[in-house]
Each structure stands twice: as structure tokens, then as C-alpha cells.
Design a protein around this motif. Structure first.
Motif, short mmCIF file in Angstrom:
data_model
loop_
_atom_site.label_atom_id
_atom_site.label_comp_id
_atom_site.label_asym_id
_atom_site.label_seq_id
_atom_site.Cartn_x
_atom_site.Cartn_y
_atom_site.Cartn_z
N ASN A 37 11.94 -39.46 49.28
CA ASN A 37 11.47 -38.07 49.27
C ASN A 37 10.19 -37.91 50.08
N GLU A 38 9.30 -38.89 49.98
CA GLU A 38 8.07 -38.86 50.78
C GLU A 38 8.39 -38.90 52.27
N ARG A 40 11.26 -38.04 53.74
CA ARG A 40 11.90 -36.77 54.10
C ARG A 40 10.87 -35.66 54.32
N GLN A 41 9.85 -35.60 53.45
CA GLN A 41 8.81 -34.57 53.58
C GLN A 41 8.01 -34.76 54.87
N LEU A 42 7.64 -36.00 55.17
CA LEU A 42 6.91 -36.28 56.41
C LEU A 42 7.72 -35.85 57.64
N ARG A 44 10.30 -33.70 57.67
CA ARG A 44 10.52 -32.24 57.63
C ARG A 44 9.30 -31.50 58.20
N ASP A 45 8.10 -31.97 57.84
CA ASP A 45 6.87 -31.34 58.34
C ASP A 45 6.76 -31.43 59.86
N GLN A 49 15.08 -33.70 61.32
CA GLN A 49 16.12 -33.66 60.29
C GLN A 49 16.50 -35.10 59.94
#
Length: 188
Positions: A37-38, A40-42, A44-45, A49
């Protein structure tokens, strides 16, 4: 007959492979849910994708698109990181992999060219898309600014135009004087 889920995933993979400048393949086995999740967030920011895909379906799409040499990287769990900015995408994955031993960068695609993990490392040193755009704009801006400055201050060309204009004015005056003289001589 392929399932509807596989058909949809093939379409999604095709869109991502065709629509991205870079596609990086990662092995995420061993990462915790919180770590994924960490990551993916990095990503995404940064506008990247990140999607877990079946190797078999990636192979099908690669074959359809004529991409050769990708099969060697499609072993074990695979997630695709797709982006229009190769430098940013590779930097984020490389930094995360350095901090988390379980994330492995397998290789990827730069355009339609297959690259290995060392090729991905080379992308890390590349300037980002924004930096390249800024360099191009400043390269175009500098000569234009200089030209505007020279024209604003009064350039040597402006002086040349004035000299030529003066010469034409003098010639016109001289011709008018000759015409007046001839007219005066004819009248007398």
C-alpha cells in the motif's frame, strides 16, 4: 474459451503497454500489505499506475504487440508499473527496493524495447520529464530573449535601416533638384 475477467485484464494490459513510455516489471513477493500500500501510494502520487498481472496474459499481449524478449522476466509474481516518465517511475521503484529487500525489479519496456534490471538502474540517472521540458524551454528562450533585448535597445540593423532611409531621401532630394533645374531651364 477465456473467462471474461481474463479478457478484461488482457485489454487493460494492452492499453497500458501501448499507452505508456515505460513499463517496469516488479516481483513483490514477501512485501507486507502495508508495504504494498505504501508503494502504491508513492507511485500514485507520481502518476504511475501499478497493477498485479498474470504472466500468461502479459505474454499474450506482448506476443500480439510483437514485443520479443519479455518472457524471461515473466517468472514469479509480477506487477506492472506504467508511466510516461521513465526517470520518476524507476527512481521510486529503485528507492523503495533499496529500503525493502523483498521488492525486486525484474526489467521492463522502454517504448517497445525490453530492458533488464541494469537498464532500469540506468533510467534512475535520467532527468525527469519535467526537467527535460524545462531544459528545452530555457534553450529556446535564451536566444529569443537576446534578440528581443537587442531590438529593444536599438540594434545595428536599425542604424543600417536609418542610413539606407537617409540615402534614399538624399537621392530623392537630388532628383527633385535636377527636375526643378530642368523645368526652370525650359521655362527660360
Amino acid at each position: 474459451m477465456p473467462s471474461q475477467a481474463n479478457v478484461q485484464q488482457v485489454e487493460m494490459i494492452r492499453e497500458r503497454l501501448q499507452g505508456a513510455d515505460v513499463v517496469l516489471l516488479t516481483d513483490f513477493k514477501g512485501l507486507s500489505v502495508a508495504e504494498v500500500n505504501e508503494l502504491r501510494q508513492l507511485l500514485r502520487d507520481a502518476g504511475v499506475q501499478y497493477k498485479v498481472c498474470k504472466n500468461r496474459l502479459v505474454k499474450v499481449v506482448a506476443q500480439e504487440l510483437g514485443i520479443e524478449g519479455l518472457d524471461d522476466h515473466l517468472v514469479g509474481p509480477t506487477a506492472l508499473a506504467t508511466s510516461d516518465d521513465p526517470a520518476s517511475c524507476s527512481k521510486i521503484l529503485k528507492e523503495f527496493a533499496d529500503e525493502h529487500e523483498h521488492l525486486k525489479i525484474k526489467g521492463g519496456l522502454l517504448g517497445n524495447t525490453v530492458i533488464d534490471a541494469e537498464g532500469v538502474d540506468a533510467l534512475v540517472n535520467m532527468p525527469s520529464k519535467e526537467q527535460l521540458i524545462a531544459q528545452a524551454v530555457s534553450g529556446i528562450k535564451a536566444p529569443l530573449s537576446g534578440l528581443v533585448s537587442v531590438l529593444h535597445r536599438g540594434s545595428p540593423l536599425a542604424g543600417l535601416v536609418n542610413v539606407l532611409n537617409g540615402t534614399v531621401r538624399q537621392l530623392t532630394t537630388a532628383l527633385q533638384a535636377v527636375a526643378d533645374q530642368k523645368k526652370g531651364a525650359e521655362s527660360a
